[in-house]
Design a protein around this motif. Structure first.
Motif, PDB file in Angstrom:
ATOM      1  N   PRO A   1      48.618  37.311  31.172  1.00 55.51           N
ATOM      2  CA  PRO A   1      49.322  36.290  31.948  1.00 55.51           C
ATOM      3  C   PRO A   1      50.522  36.888  32.673  1.00 55.51           C
ATOM      4  O   PRO A   1      51.257  37.686  32.117  1.00 55.51           O
ATOM      5  N   GLY A   2      50.689  36.522  33.927  1.00 55.00           N
ATOM      6  CA  GLY A   2      51.807  37.031  34.704  1.00 55.00           C
ATOM      7  C   GLY A   2      51.471  38.270  35.499  1.00 55.00           C
ATOM      8  O   GLY A   2      52.214  38.656  36.379  1.00 55.00           O
ATOM      9  N   SER A   3      50.357  38.909  35.194  1.00 58.30           N
ATOM     10  CA  SER A   3      49.998  40.085  35.982  1.00 58.30           C
ATOM     11  C   SER A   3      49.135  39.649  37.153  1.00 58.30           C
ATOM     12  O   SER A   3      48.470  38.627  37.114  1.00 58.30           O
ATOM     13  N   ALA A   4      49.178  40.435  38.199  1.00 62.55           N
ATOM     14  CA  ALA A   4      48.369  40.122  39.376  1.00 62.55           C
ATOM     15  C   ALA A   4      46.907  40.304  39.030  1.00 62.55           C
ATOM     16  O   ALA A   4      46.534  41.221  38.305  1.00 62.55           O
ATOM     17  N   GLY A   5      46.056  39.429  39.548  1.00 63.25           N
ATOM     18  CA  GLY A   5      44.685  39.403  39.111  1.00 63.25           C
ATOM     19  C   GLY A   5      43.648  40.071  39.989  1.00 63.25           C
ATOM     20  O   GLY A   5      42.502  40.141  39.617  1.00 63.25           O
ATOM     21  N   LEU A   6      44.009  40.562  41.159  1.00 62.95           N
ATOM     22  CA  LEU A   6      43.016  41.113  42.071  1.00 62.95           C
ATOM     23  C   LEU A   6      43.409  42.531  42.452  1.00 62.95           C
ATOM     24  O   LEU A   6      44.529  42.774  42.886  1.00 62.95           O
ATOM     25  N   VAL A   7      42.486  43.461  42.249  1.00 63.02           N
ATOM     26  CA  VAL A   7      42.713  44.851  42.645  1.00 63.02           C
ATOM     27  C   VAL A   7      41.869  45.115  43.878  1.00 63.02           C
ATOM     28  O   VAL A   7      40.662  44.859  43.884  1.00 63.02           O
ATOM     29  N   VAL A   8      42.532  45.624  44.915  1.00 58.16           N
ATOM     30  CA  VAL A   8      41.869  45.877  46.190  1.00 58.16           C
ATOM     31  C   VAL A   8      41.989  47.356  46.506  1.00 58.16           C
ATOM     32  O   VAL A   8      43.078  47.926  46.444  1.00 58.16           O
TER      33      VAL A   8
ATOM     34  N   SER B   1      37.923  46.859  49.932  1.00 59.26           N
ATOM     35  CA  SER B   1      36.891  46.497  48.956  1.00 59.26           C
ATOM     36  C   SER B   1      37.595  45.849  47.768  1.00 59.26           C
ATOM     37  O   SER B   1      38.644  46.325  47.335  1.00 59.26           O
ATOM     38  N   PHE B   2      37.009  44.807  47.244  1.00 67.40           N
ATOM     39  CA  PHE B   2      37.608  44.060  46.151  1.00 67.40           C
ATOM     40  C   PHE B   2      36.890  44.420  44.855  1.00 67.40           C
ATOM     41  O   PHE B   2      35.668  44.344  44.787  1.00 67.40           O
ATOM     42  N   THR B   3      37.658  44.788  43.851  1.00 66.11           N
ATOM     43  CA  THR B   3      37.059  45.233  42.595  1.00 66.11           C
ATOM     44  C   THR B   3      36.517  44.036  41.822  1.00 66.11           C
ATOM     45  O   THR B   3      37.050  42.925  41.926  1.00 66.11           O
ATOM     46  N   ILE B   4      35.486  44.306  41.032  1.00 64.54           N
ATOM     47  CA  ILE B   4      34.914  43.274  40.161  1.00 64.54           C
ATOM     48  C   ILE B   4      35.595  43.343  38.791  1.00 64.54           C
ATOM     49  O   ILE B   4      36.058  42.345  38.265  1.00 64.54           O
TER      50      ILE B   4
END
Length: 146
Positions: free
Chosen positions: A59-66, A137-140
């Motif tokens: 919680p609180g961390s960014a959720g999407l790695v690009v 590209s968006f990581t899964i």
């Protein structure tokens, strides 16, 4: 002077736990505490260790790695330096690698969601000096590392 086997051992342990107390670090790499601290300070002074960071998870961390590939208009030293200086000022960019191949740079970016990435793309990435092309590209999910 390039890092030797002991320096590499220090770096390896710090990658696992950068907050390890010096005495425990020294024990893990087979040095006295004072010798270990001397080596650590030398690695920091010569730029081998440039700093320490916090990695967020949960919680609180960014959720999407690009993963974003950047091609520059030109690859002159001035263009590369200006681009790299601008990238260093962007806290959402976690890593930046100078690459071979059809892109000049690979960026690892962490954002909360797609809307935040769109805003970053519009307000930062597209305005970086010398950018000719941006491909993202968006990581899964992460398989190794984080």
């Amino acid at each position: 002077m390039p890092p030797d086997a002991i320096d590499h051992a220090i770096i390896r342990v710090l990658r696992e736990d950068a907050r390890i107390p010096n005495a425990a670090l020294a024990q893990r790499v087979g040095l006295s505490a004072s010798a270990c601290l001397r080596r650590l300070r030398m690695l920091e002074r010569d730029g081998t260790i440039r700093g320490y960071t916090v990695l967020l998870d949960g919680p609180g961390s960014a959720g999407l790695v690009v993963m974003t590939r950047i091609a520059l208009e030109r690859q002159t030293e001035d263009c590369l330096n200006r681009f790299e200086a601008a990238v260093r000022r962007c806290p959402d960019i976690q890593d930046c690698y100078l690459m071979t191949g059809d892109s000049d740079y690979l960026l690892k970016i962490r954002v909360a969601d797609m809307a935040e990435y769109e805003q970053l793309h519009r307000s930062v990435l597209s305005k970086l000096p010398g950018v000719a092309r941006i491909q993202s590209s968006f990581t899964i999910r992460s398989v190794v590392g984080g």
